[in-house]
Motif scaffolding. Structure first.
Motif, PDB file in Angstrom:
ATOM      1  N   GLN A  36     -41.058 -33.557  28.143  1.00  0.00           N
ATOM      2  CA  GLN A  36     -39.641 -33.413  28.467  1.00  0.00           C
ATOM      3  C   GLN A  36     -39.187 -31.954  28.427  1.00  0.00           C
ATOM      4  O   GLN A  36     -38.109 -31.621  28.925  1.00  0.00           O
ATOM      5  CB  GLN A  36     -38.788 -34.220  27.496  1.00  0.00           C
ATOM      6  CG  GLN A  36     -38.872 -33.759  26.045  1.00  0.00           C
ATOM      7  CD  GLN A  36     -38.142 -34.681  25.094  1.00  0.00           C
ATOM      8  OE1 GLN A  36     -36.974 -34.486  24.796  1.00  0.00           O
ATOM      9  NE2 GLN A  36     -38.844 -35.708  24.630  1.00  0.00           N
ATOM     10  N   TYR A  37     -39.996 -31.081  27.807  1.00  0.00           N
ATOM     11  CA  TYR A  37     -39.623 -29.673  27.692  1.00  0.00           C
ATOM     12  C   TYR A  37     -40.209 -28.874  28.841  1.00  0.00           C
ATOM     13  O   TYR A  37     -41.377 -29.058  29.215  1.00  0.00           O
ATOM     14  CB  TYR A  37     -40.121 -29.101  26.365  1.00  0.00           C
ATOM     15  CG  TYR A  37     -39.539 -29.767  25.149  1.00  0.00           C
ATOM     16  CD1 TYR A  37     -38.187 -29.633  24.834  1.00  0.00           C
ATOM     17  CD2 TYR A  37     -40.336 -30.545  24.313  1.00  0.00           C
ATOM     18  CE1 TYR A  37     -37.652 -30.257  23.722  1.00  0.00           C
ATOM     19  CE2 TYR A  37     -39.810 -31.162  23.192  1.00  0.00           C
ATOM     20  CZ  TYR A  37     -38.465 -31.024  22.907  1.00  0.00           C
ATOM     21  OH  TYR A  37     -37.936 -31.646  21.809  1.00  0.00           O
ATOM     22  N   SER A  38     -39.418 -27.960  29.383  1.00  0.00           N
ATOM     23  CA  SER A  38     -39.920 -27.094  30.448  1.00  0.00           C
ATOM     24  C   SER A  38     -40.988 -26.159  29.899  1.00  0.00           C
ATOM     25  O   SER A  38     -40.911 -25.716  28.749  1.00  0.00           O
ATOM     26  CB  SER A  38     -38.776 -26.275  31.051  1.00  0.00           C
ATOM     27  OG  SER A  38     -38.217 -25.398  30.089  1.00  0.00           O
ATOM     28  N   SER A  40     -44.066 -26.915  29.230  1.00  0.00           N
ATOM     29  CA  SER A  40     -45.041 -27.545  28.334  1.00  0.00           C
ATOM     30  C   SER A  40     -46.447 -27.473  28.910  1.00  0.00           C
ATOM     31  O   SER A  40     -46.668 -27.804  30.082  1.00  0.00           O
ATOM     32  CB  SER A  40     -44.680 -29.013  28.103  1.00  0.00           C
ATOM     33  OG  SER A  40     -43.596 -29.144  27.228  1.00  0.00           O
ATOM     34  N   MET A  92     -31.855 -28.460  19.911  1.00  0.00           N
ATOM     35  CA  MET A  92     -31.102 -28.031  21.095  1.00  0.00           C
ATOM     36  C   MET A  92     -32.003 -27.502  22.202  1.00  0.00           C
ATOM     37  O   MET A  92     -31.517 -27.100  23.267  1.00  0.00           O
ATOM     38  CB  MET A  92     -30.092 -26.951  20.681  1.00  0.00           C
ATOM     39  CG  MET A  92     -29.062 -27.427  19.670  1.00  0.00           C
ATOM     40  SD  MET A  92     -27.954 -26.108  19.103  1.00  0.00           S
ATOM     41  CE  MET A  92     -27.072 -25.725  20.612  1.00  0.00           C
ATOM     42  N   ALA A  93     -33.301 -27.506  21.970  1.00  0.00           N
ATOM     43  CA  ALA A  93     -34.237 -26.870  22.900  1.00  0.00           C
ATOM     44  C   ALA A  93     -34.416 -27.685  24.176  1.00  0.00           C
ATOM     45  O   ALA A  93     -34.447 -28.916  24.148  1.00  0.00           O
ATOM     46  CB  ALA A  93     -35.588 -26.674  22.216  1.00  0.00           C
ATOM     47  N   ASP A  94     -34.555 -26.991  25.282  1.00  0.00           N
ATOM     48  CA  ASP A  94     -35.001 -27.629  26.514  1.00  0.00           C
ATOM     49  C   ASP A  94     -36.294 -26.976  27.016  1.00  0.00           C
ATOM     50  O   ASP A  94     -36.835 -27.346  28.051  1.00  0.00           O
ATOM     51  CB  ASP A  94     -33.928 -27.579  27.604  1.00  0.00           C
ATOM     52  CG  ASP A  94     -33.436 -26.157  27.879  1.00  0.00           C
ATOM     53  OD1 ASP A  94     -34.092 -25.199  27.422  1.00  0.00           O
ATOM     54  OD2 ASP A  94     -32.397 -26.013  28.546  1.00  0.00           O
ATOM     55  N   SER A  95     -36.787 -26.000  26.253  1.00  0.00           N
ATOM     56  CA  SER A  95     -38.027 -25.297  26.580  1.00  0.00           C
ATOM     57  C   SER A  95     -38.993 -25.432  25.416  1.00  0.00           C
ATOM     58  O   SER A  95     -38.588 -25.425  24.252  1.00  0.00           O
ATOM     59  CB  SER A  95     -37.744 -23.816  26.854  1.00  0.00           C
ATOM     60  OG  SER A  95     -38.914 -23.039  26.743  1.00  0.00           O
ATOM     61  N   THR A  98     -38.755 -22.624  22.914  1.00  0.00           N
ATOM     62  CA  THR A  98     -37.672 -22.733  21.929  1.00  0.00           C
ATOM     63  C   THR A  98     -38.065 -23.672  20.802  1.00  0.00           C
ATOM     64  O   THR A  98     -37.733 -23.435  19.638  1.00  0.00           O
ATOM     65  CB  THR A  98     -36.383 -23.228  22.612  1.00  0.00           C
ATOM     66  OG1 THR A  98     -36.110 -22.422  23.745  1.00  0.00           O
ATOM     67  CG2 THR A  98     -35.204 -23.154  21.653  1.00  0.00           C
ATOM     68  N   VAL A  99     -38.775 -24.740  21.141  1.00  0.00           N
ATOM     69  CA  VAL A  99     -39.266 -25.645  20.096  1.00  0.00           C
ATOM     70  C   VAL A  99     -40.212 -24.903  19.158  1.00  0.00           C
ATOM     71  O   VAL A  99     -40.136 -25.052  17.935  1.00  0.00           O
ATOM     72  CB  VAL A  99     -39.977 -26.873  20.710  1.00  0.00           C
ATOM     73  CG1 VAL A  99     -40.566 -27.748  19.598  1.00  0.00           C
ATOM     74  CG2 VAL A  99     -39.008 -27.688  21.548  1.00  0.00           C
ATOM     75  N   ALA A 160     -35.076 -34.839  20.056  1.00  0.00           N
ATOM     76  CA  ALA A 160     -33.908 -34.069  19.612  1.00  0.00           C
ATOM     77  C   ALA A 160     -33.247 -34.746  18.421  1.00  0.00           C
ATOM     78  O   ALA A 160     -32.825 -34.078  17.460  1.00  0.00           O
ATOM     79  CB  ALA A 160     -32.907 -33.922  20.759  1.00  0.00           C
TER      80      ALA A 160
END
Length: 452
Positions: A36-38, A40, A92-95, A98-99, A160
């Protein structure tokens, strides 16, 4: 134990447990949900799984030393705040980058050494072992709950939601710290639980201690390596839906916990520690090999998981005991600090290398590499000496000074069964290591009450 000591241990155990829950709840689900994360990739997913171990390894000894200077609670609260901030960033991460940043920040809240030191401040020396055992049990239980609940929570809340929950748990830990855990009346360096900078060279040069430090490092390496690949094996190969993973993990963990007990009794009561130690390593290797070469059915994966966690629990419980038995008295706390650093570094490397291997090969290659590492581990520790069954005790002696210290140490060493004595004049204590089967403990205790 006094009511105050029980309250201290329960509060600090809960803080440890809350933090461990936050670190490990993503283990059983992250590798199958991270798409789900960009950005990955398998390597970055592995880094996200193990990233906490890198900052934990770097900072847990410095944070422990800092707590000697500015106070235990300040360091613990700051560490929990860092952990909460890391959780929020990850939530809050989408990347994937960031995780990873959030996981690094989670690990930077390295409070283990400070919590152990505060435990020593708040408990009497003769109850120290019980206190540390209580914290150890809380860690083991929280690990079991984390693996069982992580998969279910991911189904209900998503990744999340898990990270938001871990932030909440960190804040709850701060509340427990200030509203439940008592304030210590003293804040001193405890040689039996805290590292001493002058002793690092001695510890790093002790081959037996380093074998055990390598052992805990390899054990947690295998943990994160395996849990990079196992969720994918269950989901993609065995066809088990992610929402059903929790139903599989919980009974396996409970059965493994029960199966561990006879081996711990055999190691401690029957003095078969080395045999159990080497046997557990073999069991880990068999589990890895079964995942590598057998068909990835649910039965094969779960049978291997039972074997893996039975051996993992045995080693997680027995390695600290072995470390304590063979550590010289003057560097026991330092040895445990090196041991903990190795543990977290292994967790980081396991996630990172699991992702790297999967990037170029496949899941079976990840497990095959785990089997090779386990074989090398067994070969490295096989020559080690079987640890003697020894206990430690701290004797408070008054008055204790330069004039009478040599005589007192000689008298304690003269008691049959005493192996080693270290007198610390500044602390007014004598640290004693002895064989419980051969020592008159009343003769030891007499030094704590006699007028010297």
């Amino acid at each position: 134990m006094t009511a105050l000591e029980k309250r201290s241990i329960s509060g600090l155990s809960l803080i440890f447990a809350l933090r461990m829950l936050g670190l490990f709840m993503i283990l059983p689900v992250f590798s199958v949900a991270a798409d789900q994360y960009s950005g990955s990739t398998p390597l970055l997913v592995g880094l996200a799984i193990g990233a906490y171990g890198l900052t934990q390894a770097m900072l847990q000894i410095p944070f422990g030393m800092l707590s000697d200077r500015i106070g235990r609670k300040k360091v613990i609260a700051f560490g929990l705040l860092l952990f909460a901030m890391g959780s929020v960033i990850a939530a809050m991460a989408d990347s994937i980058f960031t995780v990873i940043l959030g996981r690094l920040l989670q690990g930077s809240g390295a409070i283990a050494a400070a919590v152990m030191a505060l435990t020593a401040d708040l408990t009497r020396d003769d109850h120290r072992t019980k206190a540390m055992a209580g914290i150890g049990i809380s860690i083991g239980l929280s690990f079991t709950v984390a693996l069982a609940s992580g998969a279910a929570l991911e189904h209900w809340l998503g990744l999340a939601g898990i990270f938001w929950l871990t932030a909440l748990l960190a804040m709850l830990g701060i509340a427990v710290l200030y509203f439940w855990v008592p304030n210590p009346q003293r804040c001193i360096v405890h040689r039996d639980v805290e590292p001493m900078p002058k002793q690092f060279r001695k510890v790093l040069g002790n081959i037996e201690l380093m074998r055990l430090a390598l052992s805990i490092s390899t054990l947690h390496f295998l943990l994160t390596l395996s849990f990079f690949a196992l969720p994918m094996a269950l989901h993609h190969y065995a066809g088990v839906e992610r929402s059903q993973h929790a139903l599989l993990y919980l009974p396996i963990m409970l059965i493994a916990f029960v199966c561990m007990v006879p081996f711990i009794l055999l190691a401690e009561k029957q003095r078969k520690m080395k045999m159990v130690f080497l046997g557990a390593i073999v069991a880990l290797g068999i589990a890895q090999l079964s995942w590598a070469i057998l068909p990835s059915t649910a039965f094969v994966i779960l049978t291997g998981l039972w074997l893996f966690f039975t051996a993992f629990n045995v080693l997680e419980a027995s390695l600290p005991s072995m470390m304590s038995k063979i550590s010289p008295l003057d560097c026991k706390g330092t040895a445990m600090g090196v041991y903990s650093t190795g543990q977290f570094l292994g967790a980081f490397l396991g996630g990172a290398l699991g992702g790297l291997i999967y990037s170029y090969l496949n899941i079976h290659a990840v497990f095959a590499f785990g089997a090779i590492v386990t074989l090398f581990w067994w070969w490295l520790v096989k020559p080690m000496q079987a640890p003697r069954h020894l206990n430690s005790r701290i004797l408070h002696i008054e008055p204790l000074n330069q004039a009478n210290a040599p005589r007192i140490m000689a008298e304690i060493n003269a008691i049959p069964g005493v192996i080693e004595t270290m007198v610390v004049i500044d602390e007014g204590v004598a640290y004693v290591k002895f064989s419980p089967d051969d020592t008159d403990t009343d003769a030891l205790d007499a030094f704590s009450v006699q007028s010297t």
